[in-house]
Design an enzyme around this catalytic site. Structure first.
Site, PDB file in Angstrom:
ATOM      1  N   SER A   1      24.776  -3.170  -6.965  1.00  0.00           N
ATOM      2  CA  SER A   1      25.607  -1.949  -7.012  1.00  0.00           C
ATOM      3  C   SER A   1      24.729  -0.712  -6.822  1.00  0.00           C
ATOM      4  CB  SER A   1      26.381  -1.857  -8.325  1.00  0.00           C
ATOM      5  OG  SER A   1      25.504  -1.741  -9.419  1.00  0.00           O
TER       6      SER A   1
ATOM      7  N   ASP B   1      18.721   1.231 -12.650  1.00  0.00           N
ATOM      8  CA  ASP B   1      18.846   0.478 -11.391  1.00  0.00           C
ATOM      9  C   ASP B   1      18.763   1.414 -10.184  1.00  0.00           C
ATOM     10  OD1 ASP B   1      19.242  -1.576 -13.119  1.00  0.00           O
ATOM     11  OD2 ASP B   1      21.255  -2.116 -12.451  1.00  0.00           O
TER      12      ASP B   1
END
Ligand SMILES: Nc1ncnc2c1ncn2[C@@H]1O[C@H](COP(=O)(O)OP(=O)(O)OP(=O)(O)O)[C@@H](O)[C@H]1O
Ligand SMILES: C[C@@](O)(CCO)CC(=O)[O-]
Ligand SMILES: [Mg+2]
Length: 397
Positions: A146, A204
Site C-alpha cells: 500500500s 512504510d
C-alpha cells in the site's frame, strides 16, 4: 490542462522490529526490499481519468465533468498533510458507492488514487490522464504494497502537476528527487496510506520514499547508513489480511488492557533499540556468531510479543516451526495476521540448508524466496531502465 508523462517506481519494505508498536509511538527498524511497484502516468486528450490496476483486477474510467462535482466547494491547496480532508473523503466515498463499512481492496486503491488526484489538481483544471500501476510485491501481505502504491501515486501526480521537478535528464536512466521534494512526496503518500490503513504510523511510506534501512520514531526518520549486509528469506503464507483491521485490533486490545499491553509495547521498543545497537556493532567490529545469536533471539522474543498483541496466525506459527527445525529463526513482518514472515539467514547458512528450508515451506503451500534488501527509494525512470515485461503491462490498454 496538459500534464507531463511520468514513469516512477518505489520499493516495498520489511519491518525488522517495531510493527504495531510504532503506531503507538515506539521505535521501528525497517528496510526497503528489491521488489518494487511501478507507475506510468500518461497525459490523454479524451476528457477522462482512467486507472489500470492489474494486480487487483481494477480498471476504471471517469468523465472529468462528473469528477469536478466531487470537489468540495471550499477546497483549496492544503499545506497541513497530517490529516485527511473529511469533506473530500465523504464525497469520494459516496462517489465510489461506499457509505459505510470497511472498503474492499479495489475501493481502497480507487479512493486513495482519487483522493490524491483531486487534492493535487482540484484547485485548477482537471487534466485528462491514464494511470497504470504494476507491482512485483504481493498485495496486502505485509511488504508495504500500500505504501509503495501511495508513494508512486504521490510522486507521479506531484511531478505531472509541476509541484515537484522532473529530475530525469537526457543522459540518466533513473533519477531521484532532492530532499525537500522527497519530504513532499512522503507527506502526500502518508495521505494515501491514511485512506488505506486508517491510522498509519508513516514508517512504510518513509521506506518507500527514502529506501535503505530506517529508524522510525513518532514521524522522525533517521536513515541508518552503516548497516551490515543481512541475508533474509521472505515467506508469504498467502493468508489474506488487512493492515487496517489488524491495526485497529491492536488498538482495541491496548484500550482494553492498558497496564498489560504497555509493557509489551515498551519491550518491543527496547528490542528495536537493542537490534539497532547490535547492527551498529556489526559494522564497527568483526562480526561474530554472538551478533547473530542476539539477532535471532530478538526475532524470537518479538514474535512472541506480536502473538500477545493478537496479530499472529497458525500459518505464521508453522513458518517459525519449520524454519527452526533447520536452525533458522523467523518472525512475521508488517501487520501480521497472515501475510509474510522474515527468516534470518546466517552468513554460514549453506545453500543446501536454504534450499531444503524453501522446499519445506513450499510443501506447506507458502511462497518463499531469498531476497536482497536496501533497494533505492522512489525514483523516476526512463522507459529503457524498466524491464520490458513490466513496461508491457503498464502500456496495455
Ligand atoms: N499494486 C497495487 N495496485 C493497486 N492497489 C494496491 C497495490 N498494492 C497495494 N494496493 C492497495 O493496498 C492495499 C493493501 O494494503 P495493506 O496495507 O493492507 O497491505 P500491505 O501494504 O501489503 O501490508 P503492510 O501494510 O502490512 O506492509 C490493497 O488492498 C490495495 O487497495
Ligand atoms: C502494522 C504497522 O505497524 C506496519 C505495517 O507495515 C502499521 C503502521 O506502522 O502503519
Ligand atoms: Mg500497507
Amino acid at each position: 490542462m496538459q500534464v507531463r508523462d511520468v514513469l516512477v517506481s518505489a520499493p516495498g519494505k520489511a519491518i525488522l522490529h517495531g510493527e504495531h508498536a510504532v503506531v503507538h509511538g515506539k521505535v521501528a527498524l525497517a528496510v526497503s526490499l528489491n521488489l518494487r511497484t511501478y507507475l506510468c502516468l500518461k497525459a490523454t486528450t479524451g476528457g477522462n481519468l482512467c486507472v489500470n490496476l492489474p494486480n487487483i483486477d481494477t480498471f476504471l474510467s471517469w468523465d472529468l465533468s462528473e469528477l469536478k462535482h466531487v470537489i468540495p466547494p471550499v477546497s483549496g491547496r492544503r499545506d497541513e498533510l497530517k490529516l485527511l480532508d473529511p469533506d473530500l473523503v465523504r464525497r469520494l466515498r459516496e462517489f465510489v458507492g461506499v457509505t459505510n463499512g470497511n472498503l474492499n481492496t479495489s475501493q481502497m486503491a480507487t479512493l486513495s488514487f482519487l483522493y490524491l488526484y483531486l487534492s493535487v489538481f482540484g484547485s485548477g483544471e482537471l487534466p485528462s490522464l491514464t494511470v497504470s500501476v504494476w507491482s512485483e510485491l504481493p498485495t496486502g501481505a505485509g511488504l508495504g504494497s500500500s505504501a509503495a502504491y501511495s508513494v508512486c501515486l504521490a510522486a507521479a501526480l506531484l511531478c505531472a502537476s509541476g509541484a515537484i521537478s522532473s529530475p530525469l535528464n537526457d543522459w540518466d536512466h533513473t533519477a531521484r528527487w532532492c530532499q525537500e521534494e522527497l519530504e513532499l512526496i512522503n507527506s502526500w503518500a502518508f495521505q494515501g496510506e491514511m485512506i488505506i490503513h486508517g491510522n498509519p504510523s508513516g514508517v512504510d511510506n518513509a521506506v518507500g520514499t527514502w529506501g535503505g534501512m530506517l529508524r522510525f520514531l513518532a514521524g522522525k526518520i533517521i536513515p541508518l547508513s552503516r548497516v551490515p549486509l543481512l541475508r533474509i528469506l521472505l515467506t508469504n503464507t498467502k493468508v489474506p489480511r488487512s493492515t487496517k483491521v489488524l491495526v485497529s485490533r491492536v488498538k482495541d486490545k491496548i484500550n482494553k488492557f492498558p497496564s498489560i499491553m504497555a509493557p509489551v509495547l515498551d519491550s518491543v521498543d527496547a528490542i528495536s533499540c537493542t537490534c539497532e545497537k547490535v547492527l551498529s556493532e556489526m559494522t564497527s567490529e568483526p562480526i561474530t556468531g554472538e551478533h547473530y545469536n542476539a539477532l535471532e533471539e530478538l526475532f524470537d522474543i518479538n514474535q512472541h510479543h506480536l502473538n500477545v498483541m493478537g496479530v499472529g496466525h497458525p500459518a505464521l506459527d508453522t513458518l517459525c516451526r519449520v524454519t527452526l527445525a533447520k536452525g533458522l529463526h523467523s518472525k512475521l513482518t508488517g501487520a501480521g495476521g497472515g501475510g509474510c514472515g522474515i527468516t534470518l539467514l546466517r552468513p554460514e547458512t549453506s545453500s543446501a540448508v536454504v534450499q531444503a528450508t524453501v522446499q519445506d515451506l513450499k510443501d506447506c503451500g507458502f511462497d518463499c524466496w531469498e531476497t536482497s534488501i536496501g533497494g533505492p527509494g522512489v525514483q523516476q525512470h526512463a522507459p529503457v531502465s524498466v524491464k520490458e515485461e513490466i513496461l508491457e503491462v503498464l502500456n496495455r490498454d
